[in-house]
Design an enzyme around this catalytic site. Structure first.
Site, PDB file in Angstrom:
ATOM      1  N   GLU A 150       0.827  -1.219   0.000  1.00 39.81           N
ATOM      2  CA  GLU A 150       0.000   0.000   0.000  1.00 39.81           C
ATOM      3  C   GLU A 150       0.862   1.271   0.000  1.00 39.81           C
ATOM      4  O   GLU A 150       0.573   2.244   0.706  1.00 39.81           O
ATOM      5  CB  GLU A 150      -0.994   0.010   1.170  1.00 39.81           C
ATOM      6  CG  GLU A 150      -2.151  -0.936   0.950  1.00 39.81           C
ATOM      7  CD  GLU A 150      -3.344  -0.698   1.872  1.00 39.81           C
ATOM      8  OE1 GLU A 150      -3.513   0.422   2.411  1.00 39.81           O
ATOM      9  OE2 GLU A 150      -4.116  -1.652   2.059  1.00 39.81           O
ATOM     10  N   HIS A 205       0.803  -8.270  -2.334  1.00 41.75           N
ATOM     11  CA  HIS A 205      -0.415  -7.848  -1.638  1.00 41.75           C
ATOM     12  C   HIS A 205      -1.566  -8.538  -2.358  1.00 41.75           C
ATOM     13  O   HIS A 205      -1.936  -8.169  -3.466  1.00 41.75           O
ATOM     14  CB  HIS A 205      -0.563  -6.327  -1.697  1.00 41.75           C
ATOM     15  CG  HIS A 205      -1.647  -5.803  -0.799  1.00 41.75           C
ATOM     16  ND1 HIS A 205      -1.945  -4.458  -0.705  1.00 41.75           N
ATOM     17  CD2 HIS A 205      -2.510  -6.424   0.039  1.00 41.75           C
ATOM     18  CE1 HIS A 205      -2.932  -4.290   0.160  1.00 41.75           C
ATOM     19  NE2 HIS A 205      -3.291  -5.470   0.613  1.00 41.75           N
ATOM     20  N   ASP A 255       1.126  -8.829   2.581  1.00 41.56           N
ATOM     21  CA  ASP A 255      -0.225  -8.866   3.141  1.00 41.56           C
ATOM     22  C   ASP A 255      -1.001  -9.854   2.286  1.00 41.56           C
ATOM     23  O   ASP A 255      -1.335  -9.571   1.132  1.00 41.56           O
ATOM     24  CB  ASP A 255      -0.836  -7.455   3.077  1.00 41.56           C
ATOM     25  CG  ASP A 255      -2.273  -7.422   3.592  1.00 41.56           C
ATOM     26  OD1 ASP A 255      -2.826  -8.504   3.880  1.00 41.56           O
ATOM     27  OD2 ASP A 255      -2.839  -6.323   3.690  1.00 41.56           O
ATOM     28  N   ASN A 295      -3.917 -11.131   3.100  1.00 41.56           N
ATOM     29  CA  ASN A 295      -5.355 -11.015   3.362  1.00 41.56           C
ATOM     30  C   ASN A 295      -5.986 -12.381   3.618  1.00 41.56           C
ATOM     31  O   ASN A 295      -7.106 -12.668   3.179  1.00 41.56           O
ATOM     32  CB  ASN A 295      -6.058 -10.285   2.210  1.00 41.56           C
ATOM     33  CG  ASN A 295      -5.977  -8.776   2.395  1.00 41.56           C
ATOM     34  OD1 ASN A 295      -6.339  -8.251   3.442  1.00 41.56           O
ATOM     35  ND2 ASN A 295      -5.474  -8.086   1.381  1.00 41.56           N
ATOM     36  N   ASN A 326      -3.423  -7.079  11.798  1.00 44.03           N
ATOM     37  CA  ASN A 326      -4.357  -6.044  11.347  1.00 44.03           C
ATOM     38  C   ASN A 326      -5.372  -5.865  12.479  1.00 44.03           C
ATOM     39  O   ASN A 326      -5.976  -6.838  12.926  1.00 44.03           O
ATOM     40  CB  ASN A 326      -5.039  -6.517  10.056  1.00 44.03           C
ATOM     41  CG  ASN A 326      -6.014  -5.504   9.464  1.00 44.03           C
ATOM     42  OD1 ASN A 326      -7.042  -5.878   8.922  1.00 44.03           O
ATOM     43  ND2 ASN A 326      -5.701  -4.222   9.540  1.00 44.03           N
ATOM     44  N   PHE A 354     -12.239  -5.479  11.950  1.00 43.95           N
ATOM     45  CA  PHE A 354     -11.543  -6.762  11.825  1.00 43.95           C
ATOM     46  C   PHE A 354     -10.288  -6.786  12.694  1.00 43.95           C
ATOM     47  O   PHE A 354      -9.532  -5.817  12.735  1.00 43.95           O
ATOM     48  CB  PHE A 354     -11.138  -7.017  10.359  1.00 43.95           C
ATOM     49  CG  PHE A 354     -10.324  -8.275  10.185  1.00 43.95           C
ATOM     50  CD1 PHE A 354     -10.946  -9.509  10.052  1.00 43.95           C
ATOM     51  CD2 PHE A 354      -8.936  -8.229  10.181  1.00 43.95           C
ATOM     52  CE1 PHE A 354     -10.200 -10.679   9.918  1.00 43.95           C
ATOM     53  CE2 PHE A 354      -8.178  -9.394  10.045  1.00 43.95           C
ATOM     54  CZ  PHE A 354      -8.815 -10.622   9.908  1.00 43.95           C
TER      55      PHE A 354
END
Length: 412
Positions: free
Chosen positions: A51, A176, A213, A215, A273, A278
């Site tokens: 990011e 990512h 990341d 996810n 995170n 979340f």
């Protein structure tokens, strides 16, 4: 020493998403200084960031980190630019490395959309179905692979991957993966494409560091696939396959993979995170346990610290993700494995680290001693008792949990 961090792009740092964070603390003018402070304080040899906005890379990260001795490589996602604060911008992954320690040998971009297009057309004969599948898969995510040669440590055995100047080489991947919670099939597809690409790259014998990341939580199909080389048929992530894409894939790979935190600590970081919406683990530093041993990991703040200002980001923590830091060494394959590193306690393949009685000179400096908030302790690998949940040795005067094992002095 490797640091991974999703730094939260300014384009996503909206008050509507993070209403608990003070407006000034959410501003890029405030956050960019805290991010840089943390990057510098960790003094990692390799930094992988997600990011990173293109303008922030050009105007902030690249020049500021160049002053601190880093060279950077940036790769933006394959998405339409976003109009933000009066100009068009995009975000992506940035990898930095200390030029006194590493030399860049090569770079590869893994374009998940492009790879999906060729794979779907091969696997799906029905044109409308192929088109529907491609629409679902085309999300613009990428991975950036940088091949680095170690300027300090030369290879000692012909089986080790060697650079042009005789140093160890390693492939550092920064990715990512798609964020959407309802797209577990797309995430797994991207993880599959990444590993397929790495197998085809000229990375024979080359240690891998796959940071990013993802996810994906530790109970996800993505995590299981990376760690075990396959996904069990009854995994609930496989149930959601609206375009029949996963049925087409052979979800198997043979790359040995482990994560720094699970290997060193017996479990992943509790949170990487932490927002109101979340709270969980999405970020990892994966590595090749047959070629690298993990010596230390940074301790992630506990929940009492993360909730001081409700959640992240806050006035002291500039991203909704926390950074992960791990210190590695190259296995010395010429020496037989005895006590082993923390990956040996996990029953991972050993490559011969640590049988010499020479300790790591300057290990404290190599591992670092805390982040900008002063609370980031390190767990040191090397003891089976630590991995099995037993008590560790008390921290030394430098605040580090020291390994009981002495290692050959070949560390990152």
């Amino acid at each position: 020493k490797v640091m991974n961090w999703n730094v939260l792009a300014d384009v996503y740092a909206a008050e509507s998403v993070y209403p608990y964070c003070e407006k000034w603390a959410l501003s890029w003018t405030w956050r960019k200084h805290l991010i840089l402070k943390e990057l510098k304080s960790m003094a990692a040899d390799i930094i992988t960031l997600q990011e990173v906005q293109k303008d922030a890379y050009d105007d902030w990260f690249r020049p500021q980190l160049a002053e601190a001795g880093y060279e950077g490589i940036f790769q933006q996602k394959k998405r339409e630019p976003i109009f933000h604060r009066g100009k068009y911008t995009a975000e992506g992954c940035a990898t930095f490395f200390k030029t006194t320690r590493f030399k860049r040998v090569d770079k590869h971009v893994v374009d998940y959309d492009k790879l999906s297009a060729s794979e779907v057309r091969c696997l799906v004969q029905d044109a409308p179905m192929a088109e529907k599948g491609l629409q679902r898969l085309s999300k613009g995510n990428i991975a950036l692979a940088v091949i680095l040669e170690d300027l300090h440590i030369k290879t000692t055995h012909q089986s080790q991957a060697t650079g042009p100047n005789g140093g160890h080489v390693l492939c550092v991947v920064n990715t990512h993966i798609l964020c959407d919670p309802g797209s577990a099939d797309v995430k797994l597809w991207q993880a599959h494409l990444l590993l397929q690409t790495l197998k085809q790259m000229p990375t024979s014998n080359m240690p891998l560091l796959i940071c990013g990341d993802f996810n994906s939580t530790p109970d996800s199909a993505v995590y299981e696939y990376l760690r075990r080389g396959s996904v069990r048929a009854d995994h609930e992530d496989l149930r959601n396959d609206p375009c029949g894409l996963l049925k087409q894939l052979s979800l198997r790979h043979t790359l040995p993979m482990a994560t720094a935190y699970q290997t060193c600590n017996g479990r992943e970081a509790q949170y990487t995170n932490y927002t109101e919406e979340f709270k969980g683990t999405l970020d990892y530093i994966w590595f090749s346990p047959d070629a690298l041993a993990v010596l230390a990991i940074s301790q992630v703040d506990d929940e009492s610290q993360l909730t001081q200002e409700t959640a992240l980001p806050s006035s002291t923590r500039p991203s909704d993700h926390v950074s992960l830091v791990a210190t590695f060494m190259f296995h010395d394959v010429a020496a037989p494995m005895e006590a082993g590193g923390c990956e040996a306690a996990q029953g991972q393949p050993s490559g011969g680290a640590g049988s010499r009685s020479a300790g790591l000179p300057g290990l404290s400096a190599a591992a670092g001693a805390g982040g900008p908030n002063g609370g980031s302790m390190y767990h040191m690998g090397g003891s089976g008792a630590m991995v099995n949940g037993g008590s560790m040795a008390a921290p030394g005067s430098d605040g580090l949990y020291m390994a009981s094992t002495l290692y050959a002095a070949q560390y990152l």
